[in-house]
Structure formats: C-alpha cells, structure tokens
Design an enzyme around this catalytic site. Structure first.
Site, PDB file in Angstrom:
ATOM      1  N   SER A 136       0.850  -1.193   0.000  1.00 40.14           N
ATOM      2  CA  SER A 136       0.000   0.000   0.000  1.00 40.14           C
ATOM      3  C   SER A 136       0.878   1.234   0.000  1.00 40.14           C
ATOM      4  O   SER A 136       1.992   1.210   0.556  1.00 40.14           O
ATOM      5  CB  SER A 136      -0.875  -0.006   1.264  1.00 40.14           C
ATOM      6  OG  SER A 136      -1.464   1.266   1.459  1.00 40.14           O
ATOM      7  N   TYR A 149      -1.593  -0.693  10.394  1.00 43.87           N
ATOM      8  CA  TYR A 149      -1.733  -1.026   8.972  1.00 43.87           C
ATOM      9  C   TYR A 149      -0.502  -0.558   8.183  1.00 43.87           C
ATOM     10  O   TYR A 149       0.095  -1.338   7.420  1.00 43.87           O
ATOM     11  CB  TYR A 149      -2.997  -0.367   8.410  1.00 43.87           C
ATOM     12  CG  TYR A 149      -3.210  -0.623   6.938  1.00 43.87           C
ATOM     13  CD1 TYR A 149      -3.796  -1.805   6.500  1.00 43.87           C
ATOM     14  CD2 TYR A 149      -2.823   0.313   5.981  1.00 43.87           C
ATOM     15  CE1 TYR A 149      -3.993  -2.051   5.144  1.00 43.87           C
ATOM     16  CE2 TYR A 149      -3.012   0.079   4.627  1.00 43.87           C
ATOM     17  CZ  TYR A 149      -3.603  -1.104   4.213  1.00 43.87           C
ATOM     18  OH  TYR A 149      -3.785  -1.348   2.875  1.00 43.87           O
TER      19      TYR A 149
HETATM   20  N1  LIG Z   1      -8.966  -0.551  -0.812  1.00 41.35           N
HETATM   21  C1  LIG Z   1      -7.898   0.209  -0.903  1.00 41.35           C
HETATM   22  O1  LIG Z   1      -8.020   1.413  -1.131  1.00 41.35           O
HETATM   23  C2  LIG Z   1      -6.517  -0.378  -0.758  1.00 41.35           C
HETATM   24  C3  LIG Z   1      -5.413   0.465  -0.988  1.00 41.35           C
HETATM   25  C4  LIG Z   1      -4.139  -0.063  -0.871  1.00 41.35           C
HETATM   26  C5  LIG Z   1      -3.961  -1.400  -0.563  1.00 41.35           C
HETATM   27  N2  LIG Z   1      -5.053  -2.189  -0.348  1.00 41.35           N
HETATM   28  C6  LIG Z   1      -4.820  -3.608  -0.034  1.00 41.35           C
HETATM   29  O2  LIG Z   1      -5.505  -4.393  -0.989  1.00 41.35           O
HETATM   30  C7  LIG Z   1      -5.811  -5.678  -0.424  1.00 41.35           C
HETATM   31  C8  LIG Z   1      -7.271  -5.993  -0.644  1.00 41.35           C
HETATM   32  O3  LIG Z   1      -8.046  -5.036   0.035  1.00 41.35           O
HETATM   33  P1  LIG Z   1      -9.566  -4.711  -0.339  1.00 41.35           P
HETATM   34  O4  LIG Z   1      -9.676  -3.242  -0.332  1.00 41.35           O
HETATM   35  O5  LIG Z   1      -9.992  -5.495  -1.527  1.00 41.35           O
HETATM   36  O6  LIG Z   1     -10.260  -5.228   1.004  1.00 41.35           O
HETATM   37  P2  LIG Z   1     -11.606  -6.069   1.242  1.00 41.35           P
HETATM   38  O7  LIG Z   1     -11.888  -5.911   2.716  1.00 41.35           O
HETATM   39  O8  LIG Z   1     -12.638  -5.657   0.271  1.00 41.35           O
HETATM   40  O9  LIG Z   1     -11.140  -7.556   0.941  1.00 41.35           O
HETATM   41  C9  LIG Z   1     -10.272  -8.245   1.813  1.00 41.35           C
HETATM   42  C10 LIG Z   1     -10.691  -9.692   1.843  1.00 41.35           C
HETATM   43  O10 LIG Z   1      -9.841 -10.373   2.783  1.00 41.35           O
HETATM   44  C11 LIG Z   1     -10.631 -11.246   3.551  1.00 41.35           C
HETATM   45  N3  LIG Z   1     -10.028 -11.494   4.856  1.00 41.35           N
HETATM   46  C12 LIG Z   1     -10.012 -10.666   5.930  1.00 41.35           C
HETATM   47  N4  LIG Z   1      -9.429 -11.257   6.977  1.00 41.35           N
HETATM   48  C13 LIG Z   1      -9.044 -12.487   6.554  1.00 41.35           C
HETATM   49  C14 LIG Z   1      -8.390 -13.576   7.196  1.00 41.35           C
HETATM   50  N5  LIG Z   1      -8.043 -13.498   8.493  1.00 41.35           N
HETATM   51  N6  LIG Z   1      -8.133 -14.702   6.488  1.00 41.35           N
HETATM   52  C15 LIG Z   1      -8.508 -14.785   5.191  1.00 41.35           C
HETATM   53  N7  LIG Z   1      -9.144 -13.782   4.528  1.00 41.35           N
HETATM   54  C16 LIG Z   1      -9.404 -12.649   5.199  1.00 41.35           C
HETATM   55  C17 LIG Z   1     -11.965 -10.517   3.693  1.00 41.35           C
HETATM   56  O11 LIG Z   1     -13.035 -11.406   4.048  1.00 41.35           O
HETATM   57  C18 LIG Z   1     -12.128  -9.885   2.327  1.00 41.35           C
HETATM   58  O12 LIG Z   1     -12.856 -10.702   1.418  1.00 41.35           O
HETATM   59  C19 LIG Z   1      -5.412  -5.578   1.056  1.00 41.35           C
HETATM   60  O13 LIG Z   1      -4.139  -6.162   1.252  1.00 41.35           O
HETATM   61  C20 LIG Z   1      -5.345  -4.084   1.303  1.00 41.35           C
HETATM   62  O14 LIG Z   1      -4.487  -3.758   2.359  1.00 41.35           O
HETATM   63  C21 LIG Z   1      -6.325  -1.718  -0.435  1.00 41.35           C
END
Ligand SMILES: NC(=O)c1ccc[n+]([C@@H]2O[C@H](COP(=O)([O-])OP(=O)(O)OC[C@H]3O[C@@H](n4cnc5c(N)ncnc54)[C@H](O)[C@@H]3O)[C@@H](O)[C@H]2O)c1
Length: 254
Positions: A136, A149
C-alpha cells in the site's frame, strides 16, 4: 499447461477481481477467504469451473502453510500466489490497542511471509513460480491514526525484497503492487473510522478532500489494479523481481 494460482482474500474487493481476471486468462484459482460464502460467490461469478473456494482464517495457527498445502492439493501444483488478504483499522495513535496490532500484523505481515516461504519451497522444486504481494502507499507514509496497517505494509515491502532475493536462484519471482485508494468494503470502513478519529461528521467532504490529495484527481478501481497483478503473475519479464509497482495516481511516489 494450465497455471495454478492461490489468491488470498478472494471473497471481495481486489481479491475477487484478481481471481476473476486470472480465471479469464485460463488459470485454475484457489480462492481463499475467511468468509466462505463470499469465496463461493467469487467461484460462482467466475462460472468456469476454474475457481475453487477455500474457507480459511489466515491468522489461525498453521493456516498460512495449510493454505499452500490445500492449494497444491486442489490444483496438483502451484505456479502463482497473490497475497492479497488484508485488514486495517483506523484508531487514534494515543488510543491504539494490542488487539488491533495483533490482528493486523498476523494477517497483513506474518501470513504473507509464511505463505511466501511455504509456496517458495514448492516452487523451488519446480524451478519456477511467481508471487505477488499487495502492499500500500501507506507503507511509506506517516499515518499516526492508521499505524498498525502502515507498519504492516512496510513489513510487506521488507518481505517482498527478502523473498525475491531468497527465491531468485530457483526461478521464482516475487514482486508487489501498491494500489491507490479503491472503493472497497475495507476502504469504506477505514475511512469512516478515520473520519471519526479526526472528529469529522461531514463524511462526503472528508472523502472528497482525500480524493483531492491524489495528484491525478481520482481514485483507482479494483479491475485496473487486478490487471496489473495479472501482468506481474503471467506477463512480466523474468528479469523483474523485488519490484514494487505503484498504481496510485501519484499518491505514492518513487
Ligand atoms: N482498498 C484500498 O483502497 C486499498 C489500498 C491499498 C492497498 N489495499 C490492499 O488491498 C488488499 C485488498 O483489500 P480490499 O480493499 O480489496 O479489502 P476487502 O476488505 O474488500 O477484501 C479483503 C478480503 O480479505 C478477507 N479477509 C479478511 N481477513 C481475513 C483472514 N483473516 N483470512 C482470510 N481472509 C481474510 C476478507 O473477508 C475480504 O474478502 C489488502 O491487502 C489491502 O491492504 C487496499
């Protein structure tokens, strides 16, 4: 030959988009999520029989290794891992809790490192493999109210560099991607928490200000980022490893 992939956090957001994009390219994908219903929905949406849902909490003892074992068993091998599952909590620096740190680091950092090692052992034997870790822009920012985070993602950058070096001699490439803000469930929840910590009640204005900080003036979306991950997993040159691709509209800068 069909490439076999494991995608973590595949029940929603970016992980679902990556799973669907890999399946579209003909990969067999094990779609792991703590939410089994959501993982099943991802498989149903793919509809091709190429996606196998796997319900697992990656913070449970032994889960990262088990995830790799199960993925290999489901597809008869493992060529690609996308370490995408992530969790974050917005909480004031002076009020931060042990529980938040434990959960965040267990999923975002420890599970990523242990999956890299477990998958690396299998890929070393095959002499090939690609791992993509999701980091991120936060990993390089000072974010007092989102510290566990941000620190976990700084840790992911460290794991990516180390895993890339450790596995380079065995034909395994390890890279990462830093997505900009994507309007997923996680992003929505986090921004509500951050607004509360900062005492903001005008949520729409708060979100607009955050978007305005992005140099290109808009957020990104899961499909754009998913396509970059698929590129790293299937198309990037073999010479590329230990790279951190930044798809954040200039929010994060190299
Ligand atoms: N959304 C953003 O703006 C953003 C920006 C930068 C990085 N990210 C990164 O992108 C990745 C995906 O994020 P997202 O925004 O799609 O989030 P999201 O919450 O929509 O999806 C995350 C998924 O991980 C699953 N999860 C959570 N805890 C878990 C566990 N203990 N074991 C197995 N699965 C688990 C959740 O059920 C969910 O389906 C993450 O690593 C996040 O840090 C997101």
């Amino acid at each position: 030959m069909i490439a076999a992939a494991l995608v973590t956090g595949a029940g929603g957001g970016l992980g679902r988009a990556v799973t669907l994009a890999l399946a579209k390219r003909g990969c067999a994908v094990v779609a792991l999520d703590i939410n089994g219903t959501a993982a099943q929905e991802t498989a149903d949406e793919a509809g091709s029989g190429l996606v196998t849902p796997l319900t697992m909490d990656l913070t449970a003892p032994g889960a990262p290794e088990l995830a790799v074992v199960e993925a290999i068993a489901a597809s008869g091998g493992l060529d690609i891992v996308v370490n995408n599952a992530g969790f974050g909590i917005g909480e004031a620096f002076l009020e931060m809790t042990e529980a938040s740190w434990d959960r965040t680091l267990a999923l975002n950092l420890k599970a990523v490192a242990l999956i890299c090692a477990a998958a690396g052992r299998h890929m070393k034997e095959k002499g090939t493999g690609r791992i993509v870790n999701v980091t991120s822009p936060a990993s390089r920012m000072a974010l007092p109210n989102y510290l566990a985070y941000a620190a976990s993602k700084a840790g992911v950058d460290s794991v990516t560099r180390a895993a890339a070096v450790a596995l380079a001699p065995f034909g395994v490439r390890v890279n990462s991607i830093a997505p900009g803000m994507m309007d997923t469930a996680m992003q929505r929840i986090t921004e509500r928490q951050l607004a509360a910590v900062e005492g903001r009640t005008d949520t729409a204005a708060f979100l607009a200000e955050r978007t305005a900080r992005i140099p290109i003036g808009r957020r990104t979306d899961v499909d754009t980022v998913a396509n970059m991950i698929v590129w790293l997993a299937l198309d990037a040159p073999d010479d590329m490893t230990a790279e951190r691709l930044n798809v954040s509209g200039g929010l994060d800068r190299d």
